[in-house]
Design a protein around this motif. Structure first.
Motif, PDB file in Angstrom:
ATOM      1  N   THR A  80      -7.663 117.241  29.493  1.00 56.69           N
ATOM      2  CA  THR A  80      -7.991 116.195  28.536  1.00 56.69           C
ATOM      3  C   THR A  80      -7.292 116.424  27.209  1.00 56.69           C
ATOM      4  OG1 THR A  80      -9.818 114.916  27.564  1.00 56.69           O
ATOM      5  CG2 THR A  80     -10.097 117.310  27.641  1.00 56.69           C
ATOM      6  N   GLY A  81      -6.879 115.341  26.601  1.00 53.61           N
ATOM      7  CA  GLY A  81      -6.188 115.410  25.328  1.00 53.61           C
ATOM      8  C   GLY A  81      -7.127 115.743  24.187  1.00 53.61           C
ATOM      9  N   VAL A  82      -6.739 116.715  23.382  1.00 51.43           N
ATOM     10  CA  VAL A  82      -7.527 117.114  22.215  1.00 51.43           C
ATOM     11  C   VAL A  82      -6.686 117.120  20.948  1.00 51.43           C
ATOM     12  CG1 VAL A  82      -9.079 118.494  23.644  1.00 51.43           C
ATOM     13  CG2 VAL A  82      -7.126 119.607  22.535  1.00 51.43           C
ATOM     14  N   GLY A  83      -5.441 116.721  21.048  1.00 53.41           N
ATOM     15  CA  GLY A  83      -4.537 116.815  19.913  1.00 53.41           C
ATOM     16  C   GLY A  83      -4.848 115.796  18.834  1.00 53.41           C
ATOM     17  N   THR A  87      -5.832 120.503  12.473  1.00 51.24           N
ATOM     18  CA  THR A  87      -6.078 121.678  13.321  1.00 51.24           C
ATOM     19  C   THR A  87      -7.564 121.907  13.538  1.00 51.24           C
ATOM     20  OG1 THR A  87      -4.028 122.710  12.535  1.00 51.24           O
ATOM     21  CG2 THR A  87      -5.653 124.153  13.569  1.00 51.24           C
ATOM     22  N   ARG A  88      -8.371 121.776  12.494  1.00 51.87           N
ATOM     23  CA  ARG A  88      -9.813 121.995  12.652  1.00 51.87           C
ATOM     24  C   ARG A  88     -10.426 121.011  13.645  1.00 51.87           C
ATOM     25  NH1 ARG A  88     -11.965 121.585   6.666  1.00 51.87           N
ATOM     26  NH2 ARG A  88     -10.471 119.861   6.773  1.00 51.87           N
ATOM     27  N   HIS A  89     -10.028 119.765  13.536  1.00 48.62           N
ATOM     28  CA  HIS A  89     -10.557 118.745  14.458  1.00 48.62           C
ATOM     29  C   HIS A  89     -10.100 119.021  15.886  1.00 48.62           C
ATOM     30  CE1 HIS A  89     -11.023 114.154  15.402  1.00 48.62           C
ATOM     31  NE2 HIS A  89     -11.975 114.878  15.954  1.00 48.62           N
ATOM     32  N   THR A  90      -8.856 119.441  16.044  1.00 46.48           N
ATOM     33  CA  THR A  90      -8.338 119.756  17.374  1.00 46.48           C
ATOM     34  C   THR A  90      -9.115 120.905  18.006  1.00 46.48           C
ATOM     35  OG1 THR A  90      -6.138 118.984  16.738  1.00 46.48           O
ATOM     36  CG2 THR A  90      -6.270 120.398  18.668  1.00 46.48           C
ATOM     37  N   VAL A  91      -9.436 121.923  17.223  1.00 47.55           N
ATOM     38  CA  VAL A  91     -10.256 123.028  17.718  1.00 47.55           C
ATOM     39  C   VAL A  91     -11.627 122.521  18.165  1.00 47.55           C
ATOM     40  CG1 VAL A  91     -11.517 125.096  16.994  1.00 47.55           C
ATOM     41  CG2 VAL A  91      -9.079 124.881  16.487  1.00 47.55           C
ATOM     42  N   GLU A  92     -12.237 121.666  17.366  1.00 45.11           N
ATOM     43  CA  GLU A  92     -13.546 121.103  17.733  1.00 45.11           C
ATOM     44  C   GLU A  92     -13.460 120.354  19.064  1.00 45.11           C
ATOM     45  OE1 GLU A  92     -14.560 118.650  14.445  1.00 45.11           O
ATOM     46  OE2 GLU A  92     -14.937 120.332  13.079  1.00 45.11           O
ATOM     47  N   LEU A  93     -12.406 119.583  19.242  1.00 38.78           N
ATOM     48  CA  LEU A  93     -12.255 118.832  20.485  1.00 38.78           C
ATOM     49  C   LEU A  93     -11.992 119.752  21.678  1.00 38.78           C
ATOM     50  CD1 LEU A  93     -10.184 115.704  19.357  1.00 38.78           C
ATOM     51  CD2 LEU A  93     -12.600 115.800  19.982  1.00 38.78           C
ATOM     52  N   ALA A  94     -11.261 120.835  21.464  1.00 37.09           N
ATOM     53  CA  ALA A  94     -11.021 121.796  22.546  1.00 37.09           C
ATOM     54  C   ALA A  94     -12.333 122.435  22.993  1.00 37.09           C
ATOM     55  CB  ALA A  94     -10.033 122.866  22.095  1.00 37.09           C
ATOM     56  N   LYS A  99     -16.888 122.507  27.054  1.00 41.58           N
ATOM     57  CA  LYS A  99     -18.299 122.267  27.361  1.00 41.58           C
ATOM     58  C   LYS A  99     -18.482 121.109  28.328  1.00 41.58           C
ATOM     59  CE  LYS A  99     -22.751 121.452  25.050  1.00 41.58           C
ATOM     60  NZ  LYS A  99     -23.419 121.249  23.721  1.00 41.58           N
ATOM     61  N   ALA A 100     -17.603 120.103  28.240  1.00 42.91           N
ATOM     62  CA  ALA A 100     -17.728 118.907  29.079  1.00 42.91           C
ATOM     63  C   ALA A 100     -17.250 119.126  30.507  1.00 42.91           C
ATOM     64  CB  ALA A 100     -16.959 117.752  28.447  1.00 42.91           C
ATOM     65  N   GLY A 101     -16.502 120.223  30.756  1.00 48.33           N
ATOM     66  CA  GLY A 101     -16.094 120.523  32.115  1.00 48.33           C
ATOM     67  C   GLY A 101     -14.629 120.344  32.423  1.00 48.33           C
ATOM     68  N   ALA A 102     -13.785 120.250  31.397  1.00 47.03           N
ATOM     69  CA  ALA A 102     -12.346 120.126  31.624  1.00 47.03           C
ATOM     70  C   ALA A 102     -11.767 121.444  32.135  1.00 47.03           C
ATOM     71  CB  ALA A 102     -11.633 119.714  30.343  1.00 47.03           C
ATOM     72  N   ASP A 103     -10.642 121.341  32.846  1.00 48.63           N
ATOM     73  CA  ASP A 103      -9.922 122.519  33.339  1.00 48.63           C
ATOM     74  C   ASP A 103      -8.823 122.966  32.387  1.00 48.63           C
ATOM     75  OD1 ASP A 103     -11.230 122.750  35.969  1.00 48.63           O
ATOM     76  OD2 ASP A 103     -10.267 120.821  36.356  1.00 48.63           O
ATOM     77  N   GLY A 104      -8.442 122.102  31.481  1.00 50.13           N
ATOM     78  CA  GLY A 104      -7.391 122.427  30.537  1.00 50.13           C
ATOM     79  C   GLY A 104      -7.355 121.382  29.446  1.00 50.13           C
ATOM     80  N   VAL A 105      -6.613 121.689  28.363  1.00 49.02           N
ATOM     81  CA  VAL A 105      -6.481 120.749  27.259  1.00 49.02           C
ATOM     82  C   VAL A 105      -5.012 120.453  27.005  1.00 49.02           C
ATOM     83  CG1 VAL A 105      -8.660 121.260  26.122  1.00 49.02           C
ATOM     84  CG2 VAL A 105      -6.659 122.658  25.583  1.00 49.02           C
ATOM     85  N   LEU A 106      -4.755 119.198  26.680  1.00 51.91           N
ATOM     86  CA  LEU A 106      -3.419 118.724  26.316  1.00 51.91           C
ATOM     87  C   LEU A 106      -3.374 118.628  24.797  1.00 51.91           C
ATOM     88  CD1 LEU A 106      -0.715 117.364  27.399  1.00 51.91           C
ATOM     89  CD2 LEU A 106      -1.930 115.190  27.071  1.00 51.91           C
ATOM     90  N   VAL A 107      -2.434 119.356  24.193  1.00 52.10           N
ATOM     91  CA  VAL A 107      -2.394 119.438  22.730  1.00 52.10           C
ATOM     92  C   VAL A 107      -1.040 118.935  22.232  1.00 52.10           C
ATOM     93  CG1 VAL A 107      -2.789 120.893  20.719  1.00 52.10           C
ATOM     94  CG2 VAL A 107      -3.886 121.474  22.888  1.00 52.10           C
ATOM     95  N   VAL A 108      -1.074 117.785  21.590  1.00 54.44           N
ATOM     96  CA  VAL A 108       0.141 117.183  21.056  1.00 54.44           C
ATOM     97  C   VAL A 108       0.441 117.781  19.686  1.00 54.44           C
ATOM     98  CG1 VAL A 108      -0.949 115.251  19.816  1.00 54.44           C
ATOM     99  CG2 VAL A 108       1.308 114.940  20.891  1.00 54.44           C
ATOM    100  N   SER A 109       1.701 117.733  19.303  1.00 60.58           N
ATOM    101  CA  SER A 109       2.069 118.159  17.956  1.00 60.58           C
ATOM    102  C   SER A 109       1.319 117.312  16.932  1.00 60.58           C
ATOM    103  CB  SER A 109       3.572 117.980  17.726  1.00 60.58           C
ATOM    104  OG  SER A 109       4.318 118.708  18.649  1.00 60.58           O
ATOM    105  N   PRO A 110       0.831 117.935  15.847  1.00 60.12           N
ATOM    106  CA  PRO A 110       0.183 117.137  14.800  1.00 60.12           C
ATOM    107  C   PRO A 110       1.134 116.052  14.297  1.00 60.12           C
ATOM    108  CG  PRO A 110      -0.190 119.471  14.449  1.00 60.12           C
ATOM    109  CD  PRO A 110       0.834 119.371  15.529  1.00 60.12           C
TER     110      PRO A 110
END
Length: 296
Positions: A80-83, A87-94, A99-110
């Motif tokens: 799931t995308g968290v970018g 940076t603080r918001h991206t960490v919160e989304l990660a 917690k929601a059950g994702a297997d990985g996170v997709l992080v786009v450049s700010p």
């Protein structure tokens, strides 16, 4: 180096279904996810560009992961995308994604702020350090304004949780340079590169077009893996008119994918503003390309 495919080979950048009034359609998301996985998708990438992440709330992103996980169980991976540009918001989304059950996170450049490479590297490391989930770096400078340079990729590859790249850089040489020197799993993020990147050691694709033709796109990789490169090339070429219609005709892939899914009676619904639905003439052209691929 040999590249593994940590989330599978054939991944769909899934649209986010909305109801007619623009609300999140979790039932539709579950039905679409099941449809895609049953037709060959190894994984689903939620809340990316195609998933309209800029216009969905944090709560909607978490609910989407939970609903899709319930629908597909362990039959497919969920990234799931968290970018964000913060940076603080991206960490919160990660942390929320974990917690929601994702297997990985997709992080786009700010985006918009256009940080220099050292700041960009710190951003990705901070996010990777924050949760236990593996990270997919999303390199799409055409939208973010900032390239993840190959040298930065090489340094980030040393982090144990930075495992993959969704490559929309349109720098095929740069991708091969990183592939040759790291174990990062490179996923084609542009459908016209699906076979080309796979042939030089890529892990597979994260495809918008797979929303409507998951089986046909997977057949490209299957033929290549079977050693039938001629069939793989033919299958890729046959998909090219639809890829061009959906991805290179002046509209975002979200708009074209939802237009086709709605015509096919699959969950999609409207796009959220500022995006607008495709015009009828455009939809007819999309349908013609779809039918040429699926019935020709």
């Amino acid at each position: 180096m040999t590249t593994t495919a940590p989330f599978g080979r054939a991944l769909c950048a899934m649209i986010t279904p909305f109801s007619a009034d623009g609300a999140l359609d979790l039932d539709g998301a579950q039905r679409l996810a099941d449809h895609l996985v049953s037709r060959g998708c190894d994984g689903l990438v939620l809340s990316g560009t195609t998933g309209e992440s800029p216009t969905t709330s944090d709560a909607e992103k978490a609910a989407l992961v939970e609903a899709v996980r319930e629908a597909v169980g362990d039959r497919a991976s969920i990234v799931t995308g968290v970018g964000t540009s913060d940076t603080r918001h991206t960490v919160e989304l990660a942390l929320q994604a974990e917690k929601a059950g994702a297997d990985g996170v997709l992080v786009v450049s700010p985006y918009y702020s256009r940080p220099p490479q050292d700041a960009l590297e710190d951003h990705f490391r901070t996010v990777a350090d924050a949760s236990g989930l593996p990270v997919v770096l999303y390199d799409i400078p055409g939208r973010t304004g900032t390239r993840i340079e190959p040298g930065t990729m090489l340094r980030l590859a040393e982090h144990p949780r930075i495992v993959a790249v969704k490559d929309c850089s349109y720098d095929f040489l740069g991708a091969q340079k990183v592939l040759a020197r790291t174990e990062l799993a490179y996923y084609a993020g542009c459908d016209e590169h699906n076979l080309a990147l796979y042939a030089v050691g890529g892990a597979g694709y994260v495809s918008t077009v797979a929303n409507v033709v998951p089986t046909q796109l997977r057949s490209v990789l299957d033929a290549f893996d079977a050693g039938d490169t001629a069939t793989a090339a033919r299958a890729q070429r046959r998909a090219t008119p639809l890829i061009e219609s959906m991805m290179a005709a002046g509209l975002p892939g979200t708009v074209t994918a939802k237009a086709l899914l709605n015509e096919l009676g699959l969950p999609a619904g409207p796009v959220r503003a500022p995006l607008r639905p495709a015009a009828r003439e455009t939809v007819d052209k999309l349908l013609a390309a779809y039918e040429e691929l699926t019935t020709g």
